[in-house]
Scaffold this motif. Structure first.
Motif, PDB file in Angstrom:
ATOM      1  N   GLU A 241       0.828  -1.199   0.000  1.00 24.85           N
ATOM      2  CA  GLU A 241       0.000   0.000   0.000  1.00 24.85           C
ATOM      3  C   GLU A 241       0.865   1.253   0.000  1.00 24.85           C
ATOM      4  OE1 GLU A 241      -3.198   2.218   2.991  1.00 24.85           O
ATOM      5  OE2 GLU A 241      -2.889   0.040   3.127  1.00 24.85           O
ATOM      6  N   ALA A 242       1.974   1.198   0.742  1.00 24.87           N
ATOM      7  CA  ALA A 242       2.855   2.361   0.826  1.00 24.87           C
ATOM      8  C   ALA A 242       3.478   2.700  -0.528  1.00 24.87           C
ATOM      9  CB  ALA A 242       3.949   2.111   1.861  1.00 24.87           C
ATOM     10  N   ALA A 243       3.930   1.669  -1.255  1.00 20.17           N
ATOM     11  CA  ALA A 243       4.542   1.900  -2.572  1.00 20.17           C
ATOM     12  C   ALA A 243       3.514   2.488  -3.542  1.00 20.17           C
ATOM     13  CB  ALA A 243       5.107   0.594  -3.120  1.00 20.17           C
ATOM     14  N   PHE A 244       2.292   1.967  -3.494  1.00 19.39           N
ATOM     15  CA  PHE A 244       1.228   2.492  -4.355  1.00 19.39           C
ATOM     16  C   PHE A 244       0.918   3.943  -4.000  1.00 19.39           C
ATOM     17  CE2 PHE A 244      -3.416   3.331  -4.237  1.00 19.39           C
ATOM     18  CZ  PHE A 244      -3.578   3.629  -5.583  1.00 19.39           C
ATOM     19  N   SER A 245       0.783   4.239  -2.714  1.00 17.84           N
ATOM     20  CA  SER A 245       0.435   5.596  -2.288  1.00 17.84           C
ATOM     21  C   SER A 245       1.494   6.601  -2.728  1.00 17.84           C
ATOM     22  CB  SER A 245       0.249   5.652  -0.770  1.00 17.84           C
ATOM     23  OG  SER A 245      -0.848   4.855  -0.372  1.00 17.84           O
TER      24      SER A 245
END
Length: 337
Positions: A299-303
């Motif tokens: 989720e962090a990489a996508f955000s």
């Protein structure tokens, strides 16, 4: 395959018919269609982009974007203004029309479709028009809109057996009969008509044409685009796309960039963000599941990638904060394989 990519795009950018008008013109007559900013809030709040169209069901007239040359129109022809630029429909190419008043625009929010407008100039009837608006998302990434000219005129050269002839007959019937469900039928008919106009436009493109639609027409690039659209979460590399598209890595990268307008991995990154933005707006999935759906490991990489490319974090986009969208870096977060 190319048709699949077009269908995927139209679904993801939420193409929808919005409003339907039945117009009768008596010479001399002229109707002014205003800028999209004054129409969108009334016909389809929340959409980014407005497309307008006019189908001549009887007679003849002229269509003209303000400041451009007039386009002669005959029965059986349609003109689509892909950016809904302010334009005039008229019985004579030199006629002017005053910008519509709020009362005219309010017609779009009152009563049942189709909305009837009688342009009574005092003379005999010269035209019958079925007109309307389509809306879609332009942000964060809609390559179709960038590939289209401001106006597209199409005619049913194949006669009444072609789709435009069928559209006109069905639409005229729905307008006249006003049966239950006619609003839904008219809306869907307008969407199908637009798709057919797009297909005709693609078929008419010259060999040297560039842009997203030209990419769809190229058998190799069309395959690559279809693969990206069909499996956006796949760990694509230029090598893998080239192999599936029956081209060398070098040729695919060069041809894709030259015709579509960006490198394959850049296109993949932008398309993933378009899918993510639609899922965020729908509000049915959490950010972690959306990240997984479009190929991000966390989720962090996508955000981080979403904010870098779109200009706002996913949570802000979900809340409808689009003012800053597009102001972030336009660089793809993936690297070419």
């Amino acid at each position: 395959m190319a048709g699949d990519a077009l269908s995927d795009l139209l679904k993801t950018v939420r193409l929808t018919g919005a409003t339907f008008f039945d117009i009768e013109g008596h010479d001399p007559w002229a109707v002014h269609s205003p800028a999209p900013a004054s129409i969108l809030p009334k016909v389809l709040p929340g959409a980014d982009h407005l497309i307008s169209y006019h189908v001549v069901t009887a007679g003849h007239c002229f269509a003209r974007i303000i400041g451009d040359e007039p386009i002669p129109m005959e029965a059986g022809e349609v003109v689509v203004f892909t950016r809904s630029d302010p334009h005039i429909m008229s019985s004579h190419p030199d006629l002017r029309a005053d910008p519509p008043t709020a009362d005219v625009l309010d017609i779009a929010t009152a009563g049942r479709m189709p909305f009837y407008i009688n342009c009574a100039g005092g003379g005999s009837r010269s035209v019958r028009l079925i007109c309307g608006y389509l809306a879609c998302d332009a942000l964060p990434f809609n390559p179709l809109l960038e590939a289209l000219p401001p106006a597209i005129k199409a005619g049913d050269a194949r006669g009444d057996g072609g789709w435009l002839g069928q559209f006109i007959r069905q639409a005229v019937s729905e307008v006249a009969d006003k049966r239950a469900g006619s609003e839904t039928v008219l809306t869907k008919l307008s969407e199908l008509m637009f798709v057919d106009v797009l297909r005709r436009y693609v078929e008419s493109l010259p060999p040297q044409q560039t842009g997203w639609l030209a990419g769809l027409r190229d058998p190799h690039l069309g395959k690559a685009l279809a693969l990206i659209h069909d499996r956006p979460a796949h760990n694509w590399t230029v090598d893998a796309l080239a192999k599936e598209s029956a081209l060398s890595r070098t040729v695919l990268a060069e041809r894709f960039t030259r015709i579509v307008g960006m490198p394959p991995m850049h296109y993949l990154a932008k398309w993933r963000m378009q899918i993510a933005s639609e899922l965020l707006s729908a509000g049915n999935s959490n950010v972690a599941s959306i990240a997984a759906d479009i190929g991000y490991e966390s989720e962090a990489a996508f955000s981080r990638a979403f904010k870098k490319m779109i200009g706002v974090p996913p949570s802000a986009w979900r809340l409808g904060v689009r003012a800053a969208a597009g102001s972030g870096s336009d660089e793809a977060s993936e690297t070419e394989g």
